[in-house]
Design a protein around this motif. Structure first.
Motif, PDB file in Angstrom:
ATOM      1  N   GLN A 211       0.826  -1.212   0.000  1.00  0.00           N
ATOM      2  CA  GLN A 211       0.000   0.000   0.000  1.00  0.00           C
ATOM      3  C   GLN A 211       0.858   1.258   0.000  1.00  0.00           C
ATOM      4  O   GLN A 211       0.570   2.223  -0.724  1.00  0.00           O
ATOM      5  N   ILE A 212       1.923   1.251   0.807  1.00  0.00           N
ATOM      6  CA  ILE A 212       2.776   2.444   0.907  1.00  0.00           C
ATOM      7  C   ILE A 212       3.520   2.686  -0.401  1.00  0.00           C
ATOM      8  O   ILE A 212       3.647   3.834  -0.851  1.00  0.00           O
ATOM      9  N   ILE A 213       4.001   1.634  -1.028  1.00  0.00           N
ATOM     10  CA  ILE A 213       4.667   1.786  -2.321  1.00  0.00           C
ATOM     11  C   ILE A 213       3.703   2.414  -3.333  1.00  0.00           C
ATOM     12  O   ILE A 213       4.065   3.334  -4.070  1.00  0.00           O
ATOM     13  N   SER A 214       2.467   1.941  -3.332  1.00  0.00           N
ATOM     14  CA  SER A 214       1.456   2.472  -4.247  1.00  0.00           C
ATOM     15  C   SER A 214       1.146   3.936  -3.943  1.00  0.00           C
ATOM     16  O   SER A 214       1.038   4.766  -4.864  1.00  0.00           O
ATOM     17  N   LEU A 215       1.005   4.279  -2.655  1.00  0.00           N
ATOM     18  CA  LEU A 215       0.705   5.663  -2.282  1.00  0.00           C
ATOM     19  C   LEU A 215       1.838   6.603  -2.663  1.00  0.00           C
ATOM     20  O   LEU A 215       1.602   7.735  -3.098  1.00  0.00           O
ATOM     21  N   ILE A 216       3.074   6.151  -2.483  1.00  0.00           N
ATOM     22  CA  ILE A 216       4.220   6.992  -2.849  1.00  0.00           C
ATOM     23  C   ILE A 216       4.219   7.265  -4.352  1.00  0.00           C
ATOM     24  O   ILE A 216       4.473   8.383  -4.799  1.00  0.00           O
ATOM     25  N   LYS A 217       3.910   6.239  -5.128  1.00  0.00           N
ATOM     26  CA  LYS A 217       3.914   6.396  -6.584  1.00  0.00           C
ATOM     27  C   LYS A 217       2.801   7.326  -7.061  1.00  0.00           C
ATOM     28  O   LYS A 217       2.976   8.080  -8.025  1.00  0.00           O
ATOM     29  N   LYS A 218       1.663   7.311  -6.363  1.00  0.00           N
ATOM     30  CA  LYS A 218       0.496   8.036  -6.851  1.00  0.00           C
ATOM     31  C   LYS A 218       0.275   9.391  -6.194  1.00  0.00           C
ATOM     32  O   LYS A 218      -0.233  10.312  -6.837  1.00  0.00           O
ATOM     33  N   ASN A 219       0.629   9.522  -4.912  1.00  0.00           N
ATOM     34  CA  ASN A 219       0.122  10.660  -4.154  1.00  0.00           C
ATOM     35  C   ASN A 219       1.164  11.417  -3.350  1.00  0.00           C
ATOM     36  O   ASN A 219       0.834  12.060  -2.365  1.00  0.00           O
ATOM     37  N   SER A 220       2.428  11.360  -3.716  1.00  0.00           N
ATOM     38  CA  SER A 220       3.408  12.070  -2.902  1.00  0.00           C
ATOM     39  C   SER A 220       4.481  12.704  -3.773  1.00  0.00           C
ATOM     40  O   SER A 220       4.601  12.421  -4.965  1.00  0.00           O
ATOM     41  N   SER A 221       5.269  13.553  -3.130  1.00  0.00           N
ATOM     42  CA  SER A 221       6.373  14.219  -3.820  1.00  0.00           C
ATOM     43  C   SER A 221       7.653  13.405  -3.731  1.00  0.00           C
ATOM     44  O   SER A 221       8.705  13.866  -4.167  1.00  0.00           O
ATOM     45  N   PHE A 222       7.556  12.207  -3.165  1.00  0.00           N
ATOM     46  CA  PHE A 222       8.724  11.352  -3.028  1.00  0.00           C
ATOM     47  C   PHE A 222       8.778  10.325  -4.154  1.00  0.00           C
ATOM     48  O   PHE A 222       7.762  10.012  -4.777  1.00  0.00           O
ATOM     49  N   GLU A 223       9.966   9.795  -4.393  1.00  0.00           N
ATOM     50  CA  GLU A 223      10.162   8.705  -5.343  1.00  0.00           C
ATOM     51  C   GLU A 223      10.484   7.439  -4.563  1.00  0.00           C
ATOM     52  O   GLU A 223      11.124   7.490  -3.519  1.00  0.00           O
ATOM     53  N   ILE A 224      10.058   6.286  -5.089  1.00  0.00           N
ATOM     54  CA  ILE A 224      10.269   5.018  -4.402  1.00  0.00           C
ATOM     55  C   ILE A 224      11.179   4.117  -5.232  1.00  0.00           C
ATOM     56  O   ILE A 224      11.019   4.017  -6.460  1.00  0.00           O
ATOM     57  N   THR A 225      12.135   3.479  -4.560  1.00  0.00           N
ATOM     58  CA  THR A 225      13.057   2.560  -5.209  1.00  0.00           C
ATOM     59  C   THR A 225      13.147   1.288  -4.372  1.00  0.00           C
ATOM     60  O   THR A 225      13.307   1.364  -3.153  1.00  0.00           O
ATOM     61  N   GLU A 226      13.040   0.124  -5.018  1.00  0.00           N
ATOM     62  CA  GLU A 226      13.236  -1.149  -4.334  1.00  0.00           C
ATOM     63  C   GLU A 226      14.661  -1.617  -4.607  1.00  0.00           C
ATOM     64  O   GLU A 226      15.022  -1.877  -5.761  1.00  0.00           O
ATOM     65  N   LYS A 227      15.462  -1.730  -3.578  1.00  0.00           N
ATOM     66  CA  LYS A 227      16.861  -2.091  -3.740  1.00  0.00           C
ATOM     67  C   LYS A 227      17.406  -2.651  -2.430  1.00  0.00           C
ATOM     68  O   LYS A 227      16.789  -2.502  -1.374  1.00  0.00           O
ATOM     69  N   SER A 228      18.573  -3.271  -2.504  1.00  0.00           N
ATOM     70  CA  SER A 228      19.227  -3.791  -1.309  1.00  0.00           C
ATOM     71  C   SER A 228      19.708  -2.632  -0.437  1.00  0.00           C
ATOM     72  O   SER A 228      20.190  -1.612  -0.934  1.00  0.00           O
ATOM     73  N   ILE A 229      19.558  -2.812   0.877  1.00  0.00           N
ATOM     74  CA  ILE A 229      19.939  -1.782   1.838  1.00  0.00           C
ATOM     75  C   ILE A 229      20.977  -2.371   2.800  1.00  0.00           C
ATOM     76  O   ILE A 229      20.741  -3.409   3.419  1.00  0.00           O
ATOM     77  N   SER A 230      22.109  -1.708   2.913  1.00  0.00           N
ATOM     78  CA  SER A 230      23.164  -2.170   3.817  1.00  0.00           C
ATOM     79  C   SER A 230      23.030  -1.458   5.159  1.00  0.00           C
ATOM     80  O   SER A 230      22.421  -0.382   5.250  1.00  0.00           O
ATOM     81  N   PRO A 231      23.596  -2.026   6.232  1.00  0.00           N
ATOM     82  CA  PRO A 231      23.579  -1.330   7.525  1.00  0.00           C
ATOM     83  C   PRO A 231      24.221   0.049   7.463  1.00  0.00           C
ATOM     84  O   PRO A 231      23.833   0.952   8.214  1.00  0.00           O
ATOM     85  N   PHE A 232      25.192   0.247   6.565  1.00  0.00           N
ATOM     86  CA  PHE A 232      25.831   1.549   6.430  1.00  0.00           C
ATOM     87  C   PHE A 232      24.859   2.607   5.909  1.00  0.00           C
ATOM     88  O   PHE A 232      24.987   3.795   6.215  1.00  0.00           O
ATOM     89  N   ASP A 233      23.867   2.183   5.104  1.00  0.00           N
ATOM     90  CA  ASP A 233      22.871   3.119   4.588  1.00  0.00           C
ATOM     91  C   ASP A 233      22.040   3.735   5.713  1.00  0.00           C
ATOM     92  O   ASP A 233      21.557   4.868   5.585  1.00  0.00           O
ATOM     93  N   LEU A 234      21.857   2.993   6.798  1.00  0.00           N
ATOM     94  CA  LEU A 234      21.045   3.490   7.909  1.00  0.00           C
ATOM     95  C   LEU A 234      21.659   4.744   8.518  1.00  0.00           C
ATOM     96  O   LEU A 234      20.943   5.665   8.924  1.00  0.00           O
TER      97      LEU A 234
END
Length: 278
Positions: A211-234
């Protein structure tokens, strides 16, 4: 009160001799929110359950339609005349004799519920601190994306968090990438870009994640990306938030020495509630 195979029962005690869910973890489940006597995201829950049953090679009864699924949930929750908001667990387990090899692929189901205070999704306030849970890893394979009864990593991780004063822990896959929290999917924000682990990394195929991925794509000023996340990214992220069907969005305030804002979480919680209840 429980709904056991379509029958409302006062006693929730289920015999365990032929309950393969208890004996072998041969079971899957859905955690569902009922708000104002309406099942939220019922189609998504139903089709995820059907997909999991097929993956687990369970026999799906001919009458197990979307309408039947919804009817059985409301049949139970409607017995409560004092509330209209519920957390529902719809559990399906393979019945019959056998050891690792079952003698039958037929299923039983049981539905239970707990009352909720509100139908709205409310963003948490105050401190919410997370840490990595490193004692065990989740493998990158299809069974990791299912809501099965095998939740020992989540259980021991929850105990670790409680013993060490954390509000939640993040789980790692066998490549040491962050894939989810103990009971939630994870999103991290860098400026206007929001990232979340892909299902191929082994994270739960969450209903609220979808649902959140869909809302981001349709109704927000943010962009969504599905990708691997490392602990360093945090450590580099501007924001971290967690999602599940019952809580909606939970904003993380701290990971180790890094503090976070809640800009996207606040905006998306408002958009989520408006999309459901206005």
């Amino acid at each position: 009160m429980v709904n056991f195979n379509g029958n409302i029962q006062e006693n929730s005690t289920i015999l365990i001799e032929n309950n393969r869910g208890f004996l072998f973890g041969d079971a899957i489940f859905e955690t569902i929110k009922v708000a104002q006597n309406k099942i939220l995201f019922s189609e998504d829950h139903y089709f995820r359950l059907m997909s999991a049953m097929r993956i687990c090679r369970m026999e799906i009864p001919m009458n197990f339609t979307l309408e039947y699924f919804e009817e059985q949930i409301l049949k139970l929750t409607n017995t409560n005349k004092t509330n209209s908001n519920f957390r529902v667990r719809f559990s399906v387990y393979r019945k019959g004799d056998g050891f690792y090899l079952p003698k039958s692929k037929d299923i039983d189901f049981i539905i239970t519920y707990l009352s909720l205070d509100s139908h709205l999704y409310e963003l948490n306030s105050g401190k919410y601190e997370i840490e990595l849970y490193k004692d065990a890893h989740i493998t990158k394979q299809i069974f990791s994306t299912l809501k099965s009864n095998n939740k020992m990593i989540q259980i021991t991780g929850s105990i670790f968090a409680d013993e060490n004063g954390y509000d939640n822990c993040l789980l790692l896959n066998d490549e040491k990438n962050v894939i989810e929290a103990l009971q939630s999917n994870i999103f991290i924000r860098f400026g206007s870009e929001i990232q979340t682990p892909s299902l191929s990394d082994g994270c739960l195929n969450g209903i609220m994640r979808k649902q959140i991925i869909s809302l981001i794509k349709k109704n927000s000023s943010f962009e969504i990306t599905e990708k691997s996340i490392s602990p360093f990214d945090l450590q580099k992220a501007d924001e971290i938030f967690l999602t599940n069907t019952i809580k909606g969005i939970q904003s993380v305030t701290q990971y180790r020495k890094k503090s976070y804002t809640n800009e996207a979480a606040t905006a998306l919680t408002e958009v989520l509630n408006n999309s459901l209840f206005n």
